[in-house]
Structure formats: structure tokens, C-alpha cells
Design a protein around this motif. Structure first.
Motif, PDB file in Angstrom:
ATOM      1  N   UNK A 293       0.826  -1.209   0.000  1.00  0.00           N
ATOM      2  CA  UNK A 293       0.000   0.000   0.000  1.00  0.00           C
ATOM      3  C   UNK A 293       0.856   1.253   0.000  1.00  0.00           C
ATOM      4  N   UNK A 294       1.944   1.230   0.789  1.00  0.00           N
ATOM      5  CA  UNK A 294       2.808   2.424   0.834  1.00  0.00           C
ATOM      6  C   UNK A 294       3.492   2.630  -0.519  1.00  0.00           C
TER       7      UNK A 294
ATOM      8  N   UNK B 125       3.828   6.329  -4.970  1.00  0.00           N
ATOM      9  CA  UNK B 125       4.175   6.502  -6.395  1.00  0.00           C
ATOM     10  C   UNK B 125       5.672   6.441  -6.674  1.00  0.00           C
ATOM     11  N   UNK B 126       6.482   6.031  -5.681  1.00  0.00           N
ATOM     12  CA  UNK B 126       7.938   6.061  -5.885  1.00  0.00           C
ATOM     13  C   UNK B 126       8.413   5.101  -6.979  1.00  0.00           C
ATOM     14  N   UNK B 127       7.737   3.969  -7.109  1.00  0.00           N
ATOM     15  CA  UNK B 127       8.216   2.998  -8.113  1.00  0.00           C
ATOM     16  C   UNK B 127       7.983   3.507  -9.539  1.00  0.00           C
ATOM     17  N   UNK B 128       6.876   4.238  -9.742  1.00  0.00           N
ATOM     18  CA  UNK B 128       6.634   4.806 -11.076  1.00  0.00           C
ATOM     19  C   UNK B 128       7.727   5.813 -11.420  1.00  0.00           C
ATOM     20  N   UNK B 129       8.078   6.620 -10.421  1.00  0.00           N
ATOM     21  CA  UNK B 129       9.137   7.622 -10.641  1.00  0.00           C
ATOM     22  C   UNK B 129      10.456   6.927 -10.953  1.00  0.00           C
TER      23      UNK B 129
ATOM     24  N   UNK C 152      18.479   1.725  -3.717  1.00  0.00           N
ATOM     25  CA  UNK C 152      17.536   1.007  -2.852  1.00  0.00           C
ATOM     26  C   UNK C 152      16.485   1.987  -2.335  1.00  0.00           C
ATOM     27  N   UNK C 153      15.403   1.403  -1.857  1.00  0.00           N
ATOM     28  CA  UNK C 153      14.323   2.188  -1.265  1.00  0.00           C
ATOM     29  C   UNK C 153      14.231   1.836   0.203  1.00  0.00           C
TER      30      UNK C 153
ATOM     31  N   UNK D 237       7.190   6.853   5.611  1.00  0.00           N
ATOM     32  CA  UNK D 237       7.999   7.727   4.749  1.00  0.00           C
ATOM     33  C   UNK D 237       8.832   6.832   3.846  1.00  0.00           C
ATOM     34  N   UNK D 238       9.161   7.336   2.686  1.00  0.00           N
ATOM     35  CA  UNK D 238       9.938   6.533   1.725  1.00  0.00           C
ATOM     36  C   UNK D 238      11.135   7.347   1.242  1.00  0.00           C
TER      37      UNK D 238
END
Ligand SMILES: O=P(O)(O)O[C@@H]1[C@@H](OP(=O)(O)O)[C@H](OP(=O)(O)O)[C@H](O)[C@H](OP(=O)(O)O)[C@H]1OP(=O)(O)O
Ligand SMILES: Nc1ncnc2c1ncn2[C@@H]1O[C@H](COP(=O)(O)OP(=O)(O)OP(=O)(O)O)[C@@H](O)[C@H]1O
Ligand SMILES: [Zn+2]
Length: 456
Positions: A294-295, A300-304, A373-374, A405-406
Motif C-alpha cells: 500500500x505504501x 508513487x515512488x516505483x513509477x518515478x 535502494x528504497x 515515509x519513503x
């Protein structure tokens, strides 16, 4: 004036992990300047016979060719301080691409030689043996990078003091389409680089079992497929997955490749999670997967990240030709081809210098994005924390709300001198995979033949 870490500070810094180039220490002392921080210090290869590219990577200043390559990023080339090139790259190249909310370029601190020698001694027992053998702390480097500890929430901020963080090294999330991929390597369009690389790693003894993780699932945008990717990461974390509880590792390998998650490890992990995720049955691990999914979707970090990875749109098989244009060398690839075969690369060799620079620059940026890495960090949100500055996700099954937070970590500049190595490694990975497939096919045909003979 820059902060300086001295011999007497060493005892406050504990091992957090390491990659090929840096060793990371977390602060365990009480100085307000360092609480909630990690320091990233450089390593130097032990073996003098390392390749040229490794030594260039360890020399910090840009080479003359790199100064031409990055000429548009004036902050990078106008800096008189050669030591901060890496930090400026994160600040002025990666941050605008990935978003300022999830990139922290860090701050330089000075470190004395005595500090470095003492921390190296203190942490040596926790480092993986093969990492110790490969490299030591670079005692000649007099600075480190001070960053927020992304496995924790900011010190003093409101909310629960419990926190859970998940580190994912997603690797390349798409299949290349470039027309410059040669016919013999056409398999690259169907099988991920990650999957093919696994075969080579297995053959070289770097891993003991193939990963069950598929980057295409993680980047798919579909909830079911992201959950499947996380399940794969939980089973075979290797160096792609770690989980920390209040900054201490509870799943995965510190500083390297983890062993596969057997029943014992899974049980111990589930028990650790119970302190932060409510669940009646042994469902904390499932709930964690849902939380992470969900996070990832919400942020949306993976799309970026995928968009930046896709700056590599002509593949290393195209990039290598632009590289030779920039370095004004004879193209070592076309040299080995017939005139007819080399024709496909003519447009690349007749491109302008600016176009060649753009191709290689985009490729190197994409390479950073394929290797970073994330870190996702979660803490239970108390009912009274309605004014939290963090985004939140809600776990239906446990009726818990979590702030999260990511952050991206390891957004290091990839060096121009590595382009030839990248080309060679790509060839090696594909060749190895093709051979394994051939052997498997041979074996299957043999078994099929035996079976049909037996039937008669
Ligand atoms: O080439 P890859 O895909 O194997 O990536 C390397 C990573 O290997 P991995 O496959 O993730 O285990 C490798 O990771 P490990 O050392 O294997 O943990 C490094 O991150 C390396 O980066 P650099 O050259 O040190 O800046 C990475 O090299 P780059 O290709 O990003 O330069
Ligand atoms: N800001 C941070 N907060 C918390 N943990 C961190 C942070 N930066 C790094 N780490 C931890 O330290 C480990 C090593 O850091 P990092 O990936 O930056 O090393 P590296 O040598 O640059 O890696 P690579 O081999 O990919 O080049 C990470 O896997 C992560 O667990
Ligand atoms: Zn060429």
C-alpha cells in the motif's frame, strides 16, 4: 565549520551495513548533532590488482571526459571541492528526477584517520567475511557523508517510538526494447536482466539458490503482483530485501547476501513483528506485505524510479558505440563485426558529440536508478496524532494506522570508465543464461526420449 569525527567518537558508531563501495555506521551516542543519523564512509579495495574502473570509481574527482559529459550540470563541474562531487550529483541530478521528498543528499563531515581505524577495528566482527576480504575502510579519505537514518523516524517527532523499516533493492524493472540489441541476445527482450543475472551468480557461487523475486511484478502497479514480488523477496532476500525493527536487522543479511528464509527464520521474524503489528494468528508477515504494497502504491515512488530507469532506452548494446564516440577511440565492438553487421550502428557513430553525450549521460543516470535502494519506514499512528506531517496507510485486518515515509538510498554517480565493463558483463550474463537454457533443453529432450523409448 564542518563537524569532525575523532578517535573518541568511534565508540558511538555501530555497524549498519555496507555495499561494494561504502560502509555505513549508525549513531548510538547522545550528541544532538548525530542522533538519528548514519555516516557513510568509503572503502578501498584490498587487492592491488583491481580493474582500472574500480580505481577510477574510488578516485573522487571527475575525469576530463566526465567533465564534458556532465557539462550541463554546472554545479557539478564548477565545484572546486572535488570531494563533494558525489553529493552534488545526488542533489542536482537525481533529486530533481526522483523528487525532493524522497531524496536526501546528506552532508559532509570530516573524519580523522584515527576515527576510521578505530571504527574499522570495532566493526570487523560484524562485517561479512567476503566483504572484509574485498575491501577495508579507506583510511586516506578524510570525509564521510552524514545522512538521516532512514530506518527511523526523526528524533523527537511526535508519534510512537516503535518503527519498522523495509529496505528494497528493486533492480531493473523493465524489459529492454532497443533495436540495437543483437539477434543473438534477443532473449533480453523476454527475460529480465535480474533473472538472467541470477544464473551467473549461482554459477559463480555468489548465491545458493535462484531468487523468487521478479522485478517486473514489483514495478507492475498491480496490487496482486506487488504482493507476489514481496513474497519472493521475503523468501529469498539475497541483497534485495532487509527489514529493521527500531533500526536493528530482523530479516535479511547485513552488508551482503542473506540466506534463504527457512521455517525457523520465518518464525523468528513473525515473532519480532508481533511487537508492532497486531495479529491474532501468525499473520504479521502477511500484514507487513500489505503495508509495504500500500505504501509503495500510495507514494508513487516505483513509477518515478521506473521512469528514470527507462532513460536507458537504447540498451548498453547501443550505448557502447556512443561511448567510443565520446572517448574518441576506435569502436571495439564494430571492429569485430563485418561491414554488413556494423551497418546497424552507423546512425550511432554518425551522431553528433552532443547526442552521444546525451545517450551516455542518460544511460549512467538510469544505471544509478537500477542500482539504488528504497527505504520504507513505518510507525503506528496514535489516535491523538491527527496532526502528523507524514502520509499514512491503514491496515484493515488489524485496524491499525501507520505513518510512513519513503527514501531512496545509494544514488551514487556511476563512472564513465565503467561503460566497457557494463558491456562485458551484459554479454557474460546473457551467454551464461543461454548456455544454461541449452543444457536444460538438452536434458529435457534426453528425458523425453528415454520416456518415449520406455513407452514402447
Ligand atoms: O551490475 P549489477 O547489476 O550486478 O549491480 C552491481 C551490484 O550488484 P547486484 O547485482 O545488485 O548484487 C553491486 O551490489 P553488491 O556489491 O553485489 O551488493 C553494487 O551495487 C554495484 O555498484 P557499484 O559498482 O559498487 O557502484 C552494482 O554495479 P552497477 O552495475 O550498478 O555499477
Ligand atoms: N541513510 C540511511 N539510513 C539507513 N540505512 C542506510 C542509509 N544508507 C545506507 N544504509 C544501510 O547501509 C547499507 C549500505 O549502504 P549503501 O547501499 O549506500 O552502500 P554502497 O556501498 O554504496 O552500496 P552498493 O554496493 O550498492 O554500491 C544499505 O544497504 C542500508 O542497509
Ligand atoms: Zn561501434
Amino acid at each position: 565549520m564542518a563537524l569532525t569525527l575523532k578517535e573518541e567518537d568511534a565508540a558511538d558508531w555501530v555497524y549498519r551495513g555496507e555495499g561494494a563501495v561504502n560502509l555505513v555506521l549508525a549513531y548510538a551516542g547522545s550528541s544532538p548533532s548525530f542522533i538519528g543519523k548514519v555516516v557513510r564512509i568509503r572503502k578501498a579495495p584490498r587487492n592491488g590488482s583491481q580493474s582500472k574502473s574500480v580505481s577510477v570509481r574510488n578516485s573522487i574527482a571527475l575525469t576530463p571526459h566526465e567533465r564534458v559529459l556532465w557539462k550541463d550540470v554546472h554545479q557539478l563541474i564548477s565545484s572546486s571541492d572535488k570531494e563533494i562531487v558525489g553529493q552534488l550529483y545526488v542533489q542536482h541530478v537525481m533529486k530533481p528526477l526522483l523528487g525532493s521528498n524522497s531524496v536526501d543528499a546528506g552532508m559532509h563531515v570530516l573524519v580523522t584517520r584515527e576515527f576510521l581505524e578505530l571504527v574499522e577495528k570495532n566493526v570487523s566482527g560484524q562485517r561479512p567475511a567476503w566483504r572484509v576480504e574485498a575491501a577495508r575502510v579507506d583510511a586516506h579519505c578524510d570525509f564521510g557523508l552524514l545522512m538521516s537514518d532512514h530506518s527511523l523516524f526523526a528524533y523527537g517527532s511526535q508519534g510512537s517510538s516503535l518503527c519498522l523499516s523495509v529496505e528494497i533493492k528493486p533492480k531493473c524493472g523493465f524489459l529492454p526494447l532497443s533495436r540495437f540489441i543483437s539477434e543473438v541476445n534477443a532473449i533480453k527482450r523476454r527475460i529480465t536482466r535480474f533473472e538472467m543475472h541470477q544464473t551467473l551468480k549461482l554459477l559463480q557461487g555468489e548465491i545458493s539458490q535462484l531468487s523468487e523475486y521478479n522485478p517486473l511484478d514489483l514495478f507492475s502497479g498491480s496490487k496482486e503482483r506487488i504482493l507476489k514480488a514481496i513474497k519472493g523477496l521475503l523468501t529469498t532476500p539475497q541483497n534485495n530485501f532487509r527489514v529493521f525493527l527500531n533500526g536493528s536487522l530482523i530479516l535479511g543479511g547485513l552488508g551482503g547476501v542473506a540466506k534463504n528464509t527457512d521455517v525457523c527464520i520465518a518464525k523468528a521474524f513473525e515473532d519480532e513483528l508481533k511487537s508492532i503489528i497486531r495479529a491474532d494468528d501468525d499473520l504479521c508477515t502477511n500484514n507487513l506485505s500489505t503495508l509495504v504494497t500500500e505504501a509503495l502504491q500510495k507514494s508513487g515512488v516505483l513509477d518515478k524510479l521506473l521512469k528514470v530507469q527507462k532513460l536507458d532506452n537504447i540498451d548498453i548494446e547501443g550505448v557502447i558505440h556512443a561511448y567510443y564516440n565520446i572517448t574518441s577511440q576506435q569502436c571495439m565492438v564494430c571492429k569485430e563485426l563485418s561491414e554488413e553487421q556494423a551497418k546497424i550502428y552507423t546512425p550511432l557513430h554518425s551522431a553528433s558529440l552532443d547526442e552521444s553525450l546525451r545517450i551516455v549521460k542518460d544511460y549512467l543516470i538510469a544505471t544509478t536508478a537500477k542500482d539504488c535502494s528504497l527505504m520504507l519506514c513505518f510507525r503506528p499512528r496514535n489516535e491523538e496524532d491527527s496532526g502528523s506531517v507524514y502520509d499514512n496507510v491503514y491496515l484493515d485486518s488489524t485496524e491499525q494506522s501507520f505513518d510512513y515515509k519513503v527514501y531512496f538510498i545509494d544514488l551514487d554517480l556511476k563512472r564513465l570508465s565503467k561503460v566497457e565493463d557494463y558491456y562485458e558483463l551484459d554479454k557474460k550474463i546473457v551467454n551464461c543464461y543461454r548456455q544454461i537454457i541449452k543444457m536444460d533443453q538438452g536434458r529435457n529432450e534426453e528425458t523425453g526420449l528415454k520416456a518415449s523409448n520406455a513407452a514402447y
